[in-house]
Scaffold this active site. Structure first.
Site, PDB file in Angstrom:
ATOM      1  N   ALA A 155       0.880  -1.193   0.000  1.00  0.00           N
ATOM      2  CA  ALA A 155       0.000   0.000   0.000  1.00  0.00           C
ATOM      3  C   ALA A 155       0.905   1.228   0.000  1.00  0.00           C
ATOM      4  O   ALA A 155       0.786   2.123   0.830  1.00  0.00           O
ATOM      5  CB  ALA A 155      -0.952  -0.012   1.182  1.00  0.00           C
ATOM      6  N   HIS A 201       3.104   4.531  -0.421  1.00  0.00           N
ATOM      7  CA  HIS A 201       2.852   5.969  -0.560  1.00  0.00           C
ATOM      8  C   HIS A 201       4.209   6.662  -0.618  1.00  0.00           C
ATOM      9  O   HIS A 201       5.262   6.001  -0.582  1.00  0.00           O
ATOM     10  CB  HIS A 201       1.986   6.457   0.609  1.00  0.00           C
ATOM     11  N   GLY A 217       5.936   8.144   1.487  1.00  0.00           N
ATOM     12  CA  GLY A 217       6.847   7.849   2.604  1.00  0.00           C
ATOM     13  C   GLY A 217       7.722   6.646   2.276  1.00  0.00           C
ATOM     14  O   GLY A 217       8.951   6.672   2.424  1.00  0.00           O
ATOM     15  N   HIS A 218       7.074   5.583   1.799  1.00  0.00           N
ATOM     16  CA  HIS A 218       7.837   4.397   1.384  1.00  0.00           C
ATOM     17  C   HIS A 218       8.792   4.749   0.242  1.00  0.00           C
ATOM     18  O   HIS A 218       9.938   4.297   0.212  1.00  0.00           O
ATOM     19  CB  HIS A 218       6.897   3.298   0.874  1.00  0.00           C
ATOM     20  N   GLN A 221       3.317  -9.475  13.182  1.00  0.00           N
ATOM     21  CA  GLN A 221       3.286  -8.203  13.893  1.00  0.00           C
ATOM     22  C   GLN A 221       1.870  -7.665  14.143  1.00  0.00           C
ATOM     23  O   GLN A 221       1.706  -6.570  14.648  1.00  0.00           O
ATOM     24  CB  GLN A 221       4.151  -7.153  13.187  1.00  0.00           C
ATOM     25  N   GLU A 277      11.406   7.331  10.137  1.00  0.00           N
ATOM     26  CA  GLU A 277      11.277   7.898  11.490  1.00  0.00           C
ATOM     27  C   GLU A 277       9.818   7.950  11.928  1.00  0.00           C
ATOM     28  O   GLU A 277       9.534   8.110  13.108  1.00  0.00           O
ATOM     29  CB  GLU A 277      11.862   9.315  11.525  1.00  0.00           C
ATOM     30  N   SER A 287       0.571   7.418   5.851  1.00  0.00           N
ATOM     31  CA  SER A 287       0.480   6.070   6.414  1.00  0.00           C
ATOM     32  C   SER A 287      -0.502   5.266   5.578  1.00  0.00           C
ATOM     33  O   SER A 287      -1.520   5.810   5.118  1.00  0.00           O
ATOM     34  CB  SER A 287      -0.018   6.136   7.862  1.00  0.00           C
ATOM     35  N   SER A 288      -0.207   3.993   5.392  1.00  0.00           N
ATOM     36  CA  SER A 288      -1.130   3.135   4.641  1.00  0.00           C
ATOM     37  C   SER A 288      -2.492   3.095   5.324  1.00  0.00           C
ATOM     38  O   SER A 288      -3.510   2.860   4.682  1.00  0.00           O
ATOM     39  CB  SER A 288      -0.565   1.721   4.540  1.00  0.00           C
ATOM     40  N   ARG A 289      -2.512   3.311   6.646  1.00  0.00           N
ATOM     41  CA  ARG A 289      -3.779   3.233   7.388  1.00  0.00           C
ATOM     42  C   ARG A 289      -4.594   4.522   7.293  1.00  0.00           C
ATOM     43  O   ARG A 289      -5.741   4.548   7.758  1.00  0.00           O
ATOM     44  CB  ARG A 289      -3.519   2.876   8.854  1.00  0.00           C
TER      45      ARG A 289
END
Ligand code: AMP
Length: 279
Positions: free
Chosen positions: A32, A34, A36-37, A61, A148, A185-187
């Site tokens: 997923a 974005h 950030g990744h 996890q 981070e 975030s993916s969420r």
């Protein structure tokens, strides 16, 4: 870009680079993807010869009542993005191969894993370190790139790599944010339209609090208490924690000093958000 699934294929894809002594940068993700990744992949691309990005929703996890089943998955789009930003190898490991029947290993850093997010998610970080130790040994990258955004994960991973003596460098990449400050975030896809501005208040309040902590030293407890109230007033449903911690031990600090981390986890509706800011 080469797409591989098994560790045998991964080994073959990397054999020539290893012979030539090329550096291997590794970016673990749960997909997923974005920006950030993608920032992690770009940083790996800048610093290493070969970039391996993995996409794997690690079952270890997730807690029993967490979102493992509903976690967003979109392999095709993710592979396109990996290719676009220059990953050399996309690795899609399988749970069957990483955790075959009879798998009984746990690698854990208990003290650092039991505080902050570990309080509400008691098995989470052991799930991360068990998976990541296995992957880092299999892949043997030169460096692993972590965001981070997941500050506690970064601290736990540094401790794991140090304590196992793994010959891999842990490199941190700053959090990538939306224009209003919300950490990607993916969420975030779980947030409703009405919840979206509430989610953005988290970073705004954390930033305000760090300014206060810098200027009103000695008043940490009062600043944090006011911060918890502000979050609730902004529409956050629950503050799981808001703490000022030492950036290596994650111990709460009574007085703010440079390099401390202000860390938070909140619930906006049913969505759990985490963020952190350096003081
Ligand atoms: P995940 O897919 O959530 O497991 O995240 C994979 C990696 O991307 C982790 O190292 C995260 O810390 C990092 N990451 C996630 N969101 C961001 C972000 N907004 N900025 C920078 N790195 C991030």
């Amino acid at each position: 870009m080469i797409i591989v699934r098994s560790t045998a294929e991964l080994g073959r894809a990397l054999a020539r680079s290893r012979e030539l002594g090329k550096s291997i940068g590794y970016v673990p993700t749960m997909g997923a993807l974005h920006d950030g990744h993608l920032a992690l992949i770009q940083e790996a691309k800048r610093r290493d010869d070969v970039v391996v990005a993995s996409i794997f929703v690690n079952p270890l996890q997730f807690g029993p009542n967490e979102d493992f089943e509903s976690y967003p998955r979109d392999e095709e789009t993710d592979l396109g993005l990996c290719e676009k930003v220059g990953a050399d190898i996309a690795w899609l490991p399988t749970a069957e191969e990483l955790f075959p029947p009879g798998f009984g290993l746990t690698v854990a850093v208990p003290r650092l894993s039991s505080v902050l997010c570990g309080q509400g998610r008691p098995t989470h970080f052991a799930g991360v370190t068990t998976e990541m130790s296995k992957i880092l040994i299999l892949l043997a990258p030169t460096a692993v790139y972590l965001g981070e955004k997941d500050f506690q994960q970064l601290v736990v991973m540094r401790a794991m790599v140090r304590d196992l003596g793994l010959p891999v460098e842990v490199r941190a990449v700053p959090t990538v944010r939306e224009a209003d400050g919300l950490a990607l975030s993916s969420r975030n896809t779980y947030l409703s339209l009405a919840e979206r501005p509430i989610a953005a208040s988290l970073f705004r309040i954390l930033t305000d609090l760090t300014t206060q902590l810098r200027t009103e030293s000695g008043e940490v407890a009062a600043v944090l208490a006011a911060g918890r109230r502000q979050l609730i007033e902004a529409g956050v449903h629950r503050v799981e924690y808001l703490e000022l911690v030492d950036s290596e031990t994650l111990d709460p600090v009574p007085e703010a000093t440079s390099g401390n981390r202000l860390v938070a986890a909140v619930r906006v509706g049913t969505t759990r958000l985490i963020d952190n800011v350096e003081v």
